[in-house]
Design a protein around this motif. Structure first.
Motif, PDB file in Angstrom:
ATOM      1  N   LYS A 140       2.721  -1.441  -1.567  1.00 56.47           N
ATOM      2  CA  LYS A 140       1.314  -1.797  -0.976  1.00 56.47           C
ATOM      3  C   LYS A 140       0.752   0.099  -0.571  1.00 56.47           C
ATOM      4  O   LYS A 140       1.212   0.290   0.254  1.00 56.47           O
ATOM      5  N   LYS A 199      -2.214   0.869   2.022  1.00 56.15           N
ATOM      6  CA  LYS A 199      -3.292  -0.121   2.441  1.00 56.15           C
ATOM      7  C   LYS A 199      -3.932   0.915   3.402  1.00 56.15           C
ATOM      8  O   LYS A 199      -3.517   1.826   4.430  1.00 56.15           O
ATOM      9  N   ASP A 214      -4.285   1.814   7.047  1.00 54.44           N
ATOM     10  CA  ASP A 214      -4.016   0.849   8.808  1.00 54.44           C
ATOM     11  C   ASP A 214      -4.827   0.953   9.452  1.00 54.44           C
ATOM     12  O   ASP A 214      -5.490   2.168  10.059  1.00 54.44           O
ATOM     13  N   THR A 273      -4.892   0.175  12.642  1.00 54.32           N
ATOM     14  CA  THR A 273      -4.715   1.267  13.869  1.00 54.32           C
ATOM     15  C   THR A 273      -4.024   2.576  14.341  1.00 54.32           C
ATOM     16  O   THR A 273      -4.910   2.829  15.236  1.00 54.32           O
ATOM     17  N   ARG A 274      -3.959   3.025  13.505  1.00 51.15           N
ATOM     18  CA  ARG A 274      -3.189   4.627  13.529  1.00 51.15           C
ATOM     19  C   ARG A 274      -4.742   5.371  12.516  1.00 51.15           C
ATOM     20  O   ARG A 274      -4.520   6.561  13.051  1.00 51.15           O
ATOM     21  N   VAL A 286      -5.393   5.518   9.347  1.00 52.93           N
ATOM     22  CA  VAL A 286      -4.561   6.789   8.522  1.00 52.93           C
ATOM     23  C   VAL A 286      -4.338   5.900   7.464  1.00 52.93           C
ATOM     24  O   VAL A 286      -4.032   4.677   7.342  1.00 52.93           O
ATOM     25  N   VAL A 290      -1.056   4.146   4.457  1.00 53.86           N
ATOM     26  CA  VAL A 290       0.116   4.612   4.466  1.00 53.86           C
ATOM     27  C   VAL A 290       0.239   3.280   3.084  1.00 53.86           C
ATOM     28  O   VAL A 290      -0.597   2.939   2.038  1.00 53.86           O
ATOM     29  N   ILE A 291       1.720   4.028   2.887  1.00 59.35           N
ATOM     30  CA  ILE A 291       2.182   2.897   1.619  1.00 59.35           C
ATOM     31  C   ILE A 291       3.432   2.560   2.303  1.00 59.35           C
ATOM     32  O   ILE A 291       3.637   2.861   2.475  1.00 59.35           O
ATOM     33  N   LEU A 292       3.142   0.943   1.777  1.00 61.48           N
ATOM     34  CA  LEU A 292       4.619   0.014   2.720  1.00 61.48           C
ATOM     35  C   LEU A 292       5.398   0.029   1.360  1.00 61.48           C
ATOM     36  O   LEU A 292       4.710  -0.413   0.504  1.00 61.48           O
ATOM     37  N   ARG A 350      10.508   1.055   4.352  1.00 58.98           N
ATOM     38  CA  ARG A 350       9.808   2.479   4.842  1.00 58.98           C
ATOM     39  C   ARG A 350       7.892   2.420   4.129  1.00 58.98           C
ATOM     40  O   ARG A 350       7.429   1.233   3.832  1.00 58.98           O
ATOM     41  N   VAL A 351       7.749   3.297   4.984  1.00 59.75           N
ATOM     42  CA  VAL A 351       6.417   3.468   5.397  1.00 59.75           C
ATOM     43  C   VAL A 351       6.400   5.101   5.642  1.00 59.75           C
ATOM     44  O   VAL A 351       7.025   6.037   5.918  1.00 59.75           O
ATOM     45  N   LEU A 352       5.954   4.756   4.473  1.00 61.23           N
ATOM     46  CA  LEU A 352       5.105   6.239   3.551  1.00 61.23           C
ATOM     47  C   LEU A 352       4.233   6.943   4.286  1.00 61.23           C
ATOM     48  O   LEU A 352       2.314   6.172   4.630  1.00 61.23           O
ATOM     49  N   ALA A 353       3.092   8.107   4.231  1.00 68.70           N
ATOM     50  CA  ALA A 353       2.107   8.403   5.367  1.00 68.70           C
ATOM     51  C   ALA A 353       1.224   9.733   3.962  1.00 68.70           C
ATOM     52  O   ALA A 353       1.277  10.976   3.966  1.00 68.70           O
ATOM     53  N   PRO A 354       0.745   8.865   2.841  1.00 62.63           N
ATOM     54  CA  PRO A 354       0.588  10.203   1.511  1.00 62.63           C
ATOM     55  C   PRO A 354      -0.595  11.205   2.269  1.00 62.63           C
ATOM     56  O   PRO A 354      -1.645  10.542   3.606  1.00 62.63           O
TER      57      PRO A 354
END
Lengths: 102, 406
Positions: free
Chosen positions: A21, A23, A25, A27-28, A30, A32-34, A38-42
């Motif tokens: 997913k 999406k 974020d 809160t942060r 940024v 993210v890929i869920l 794992r949480v990736l930061a594209p």
């Protein structure tokens, strides 16, 4: 089942599988890929490419679109986009739209 | 692209570790990086009796578990705080009758759900209902690659066959599958076959996790501790498979820290990027933290919010950052790499959670403990103490000749 060992080329029509997913974020602040555990930061470019991965557009069409938008050499963009998508596919976070038999 | 956000990106500057106070105008996530993912141990009930279970030796009884409404409130609160993923774990999470309802609620509030399961209670209908409720990933534990070893370790007949069945259903439902293989002296000889089993099951990922020795596993250390030769062989097998299976099966490898020179960065550092919630609602810096006596852990049933507990509670702040450290950690150049290792292990092996983790070669206790482990690994004590609510039950007989048959 989602196919594995995808080889991304200009004719691929990639999409994010149901369990991956993209999406924003809140809160942060940024993107993210869920993915499984794992949480990736594209980065910005990756987000833009991933938003084009709808299983309908081909990689070639994406590259055309980006080359026009950024007035950049098509070859360079194609190399970068394919490398990025291949990396995601190798990690299992990208799948390919099946050929329609209808 | 960085592989994960879990590093420093989401935490504020390390210099304020443990001192950050929640400002009224800011969310907890801004002042002290709220974790991206939270482990929910929704029950300690489990049909398996694995002798290395990561649950505390003193298990929470079913009667103390949070209710459905309480778990839903927790899920909503986590989503509001900025948590992105939850891991439904246990015990066996599907032992709770409300598991589908809880997954659905997680989906409704925008959380990504992982299920960490023994699989033996799942029917195809239940798994399908979980998928429909938004479950995104299933992780199934395996105790071996065939029933003789696997069912004996699990302490449950027919467990292995059932796990294989549920793993296949998971892929039929197009959910990603992780095979979790906990490794120790009595099943390491099956590692190559376990890797092939994961490939045959069409798993996305395999976790080869050597047992970590606290709680139940510490009680069973003499029966579980691998030899150094086994560990070297394991590393060789894993490294070869990682190359060979690139793009087919991702393999994560957790080495046993008894044979390391440097301790593990346990939980990414105490209170830095991880917390879990116990069946009874305690908010914990690590799933083994309740083994440390003398620390008071706050509950979601208290009048404090989860954000407050994360930021301000005594238990989280006690070992946060580097200020609590004694020597040799205090002046060590690696103190912000490993944060002194594992607090639970330090407590279990030295009696003081504030000591350097003996897994570290700089710990004054390292040599002694390593020697002891080495002796145990060469021993013939193969009987398990099975995990249960009664404080453990010793295996009736040790099937010595059947095991270690590699």
């Amino acid at each position: 089942m989602a196919s594995r060992n995808i080889s991304v080329s200009e004719t691929s029509r990639p999409k994010l599988p149901r369990h991956t997913k993209l999406k924003f974020d809140e809160t942060r602040q940024v993107w993210v890929i869920l993915a499984p555990e794992r949480v990736l930061a594209p980065d910005e470019i990756a987000v833009e490419v991933l938003q084009l991965c709808d299983g309908v557009r081909s990689v070639a069409e994406m590259v055309d679109q980006l080359a026009e938008k950024y007035a950049a050499p098509r070859d360079a963009i194609a190399t970068d986009v394919i490398a990025m998508l291949q990396d995601l596919a190798d990690k299992g976070f990208l799948t390919e739209a099946r050929e329609s038999t209808a | 692209m960085s592989d994960t956000l879990a590093g420093n990106k989401t935490t504020t500057a390390g210099t304020t570790d443990g001192l950050a106070v929640l400002e009224q105008t800011r969310s907890a996530a801004e002042t002290y990086g709220i974790p991206l993912a939270v482990l929910l141990e929704i029950t300690h009930r489990c049909p398996l009796q694995c002798p290395y279970c990561s649950n505390p030796v003193e298990l929470d009884r079913g009667s103390t578990e949070l209710t459905t409404e309480e778990w839903k409130k927790v899920l909503s609160e986590l989503a509001e705080l900025g948590v992105l993923q939850v891991h439904f774990s246990g015990g066996e999470p599907t032992a709770r009758k409300d598991i589908v309802e809880l997954v659905q609620h997680a989906t409704d509030v925008g959380l990504y759900s992982n299920l960490i399961t023994s699989a033996v209670l799942l029917t195809k209908d239940k798994l399908s209902a979980l998928a429909d409720a938004g479950l995104s990933h299933v992780q199934i534990s395996f105790q071996g690659n065939e029933p003789m070893v696997a069912d004996r370790v699990a302490g449950l007949k027919d467990a292995h066959r059932k796990k294989l069945e549920v793993a296949r259903w998971t892929r039929e439902l197009d959910m990603p599958l992780t095979v979790n293989a906990v490794m120790h002296r009595q099943n390491l000889h099956q590692l190559s076959d376990i890797i092939q089993m994961a490939v045959d099951l069409d798993a996305d990922r395999l976790e080869v996790a050597n047992v970590q020795y606290y709680g139940w596993a510490l009680k069973n250390r003499a029966a579980l501790m691998p030899t150094i030769e086994q560990i070297e062989e394991t590393s060789r097998i894993v490294e070869e498979a990682q190359v060979r299976l690139k793009g087919t099966l991702a393999i994560d490898y957790v080495v046993p820290d008894y044979y390391a020179l440097r301790p593990k960065k346990c939980m990414g550092g105490w209170g830095r990027q991880f917390f879990n919630i116990s069946p009874a609602g305690k908010v914990l810096p690590c799933h083994a933290a309740e083994s440390i006596t003398g620390l008071e852990f706050e509950s979601v049933r208290s009048n404090h919010s989860i954000a407050w507990i994360w930021q301000n509670s005594e238990a989280f702040n006690r070992y946060r950052g580097t200020g609590w450290m004694p020597e040799p950690c205090k002046s060590c150049e690696f103190r912000e790499d490993d944060f002194g290792g594992c607090r639970c292990q330090a407590f279990a092996l030295t009696g003081d959670a504030g000591n350097t983790d003996p897994a570290c070669a700089l710990s004054p206790r390292h040599e002694e403990i390593f020697k002891q482990a080495e002796q145990e690994s060469a021993g013939t004590q193969n009987r398990f103490l099975y995990r249960n609510f009664a404080g453990g039950t010793l295996e009736t007989e040790a099937p010595q000749e059947k095991i270690n048959g590699a």
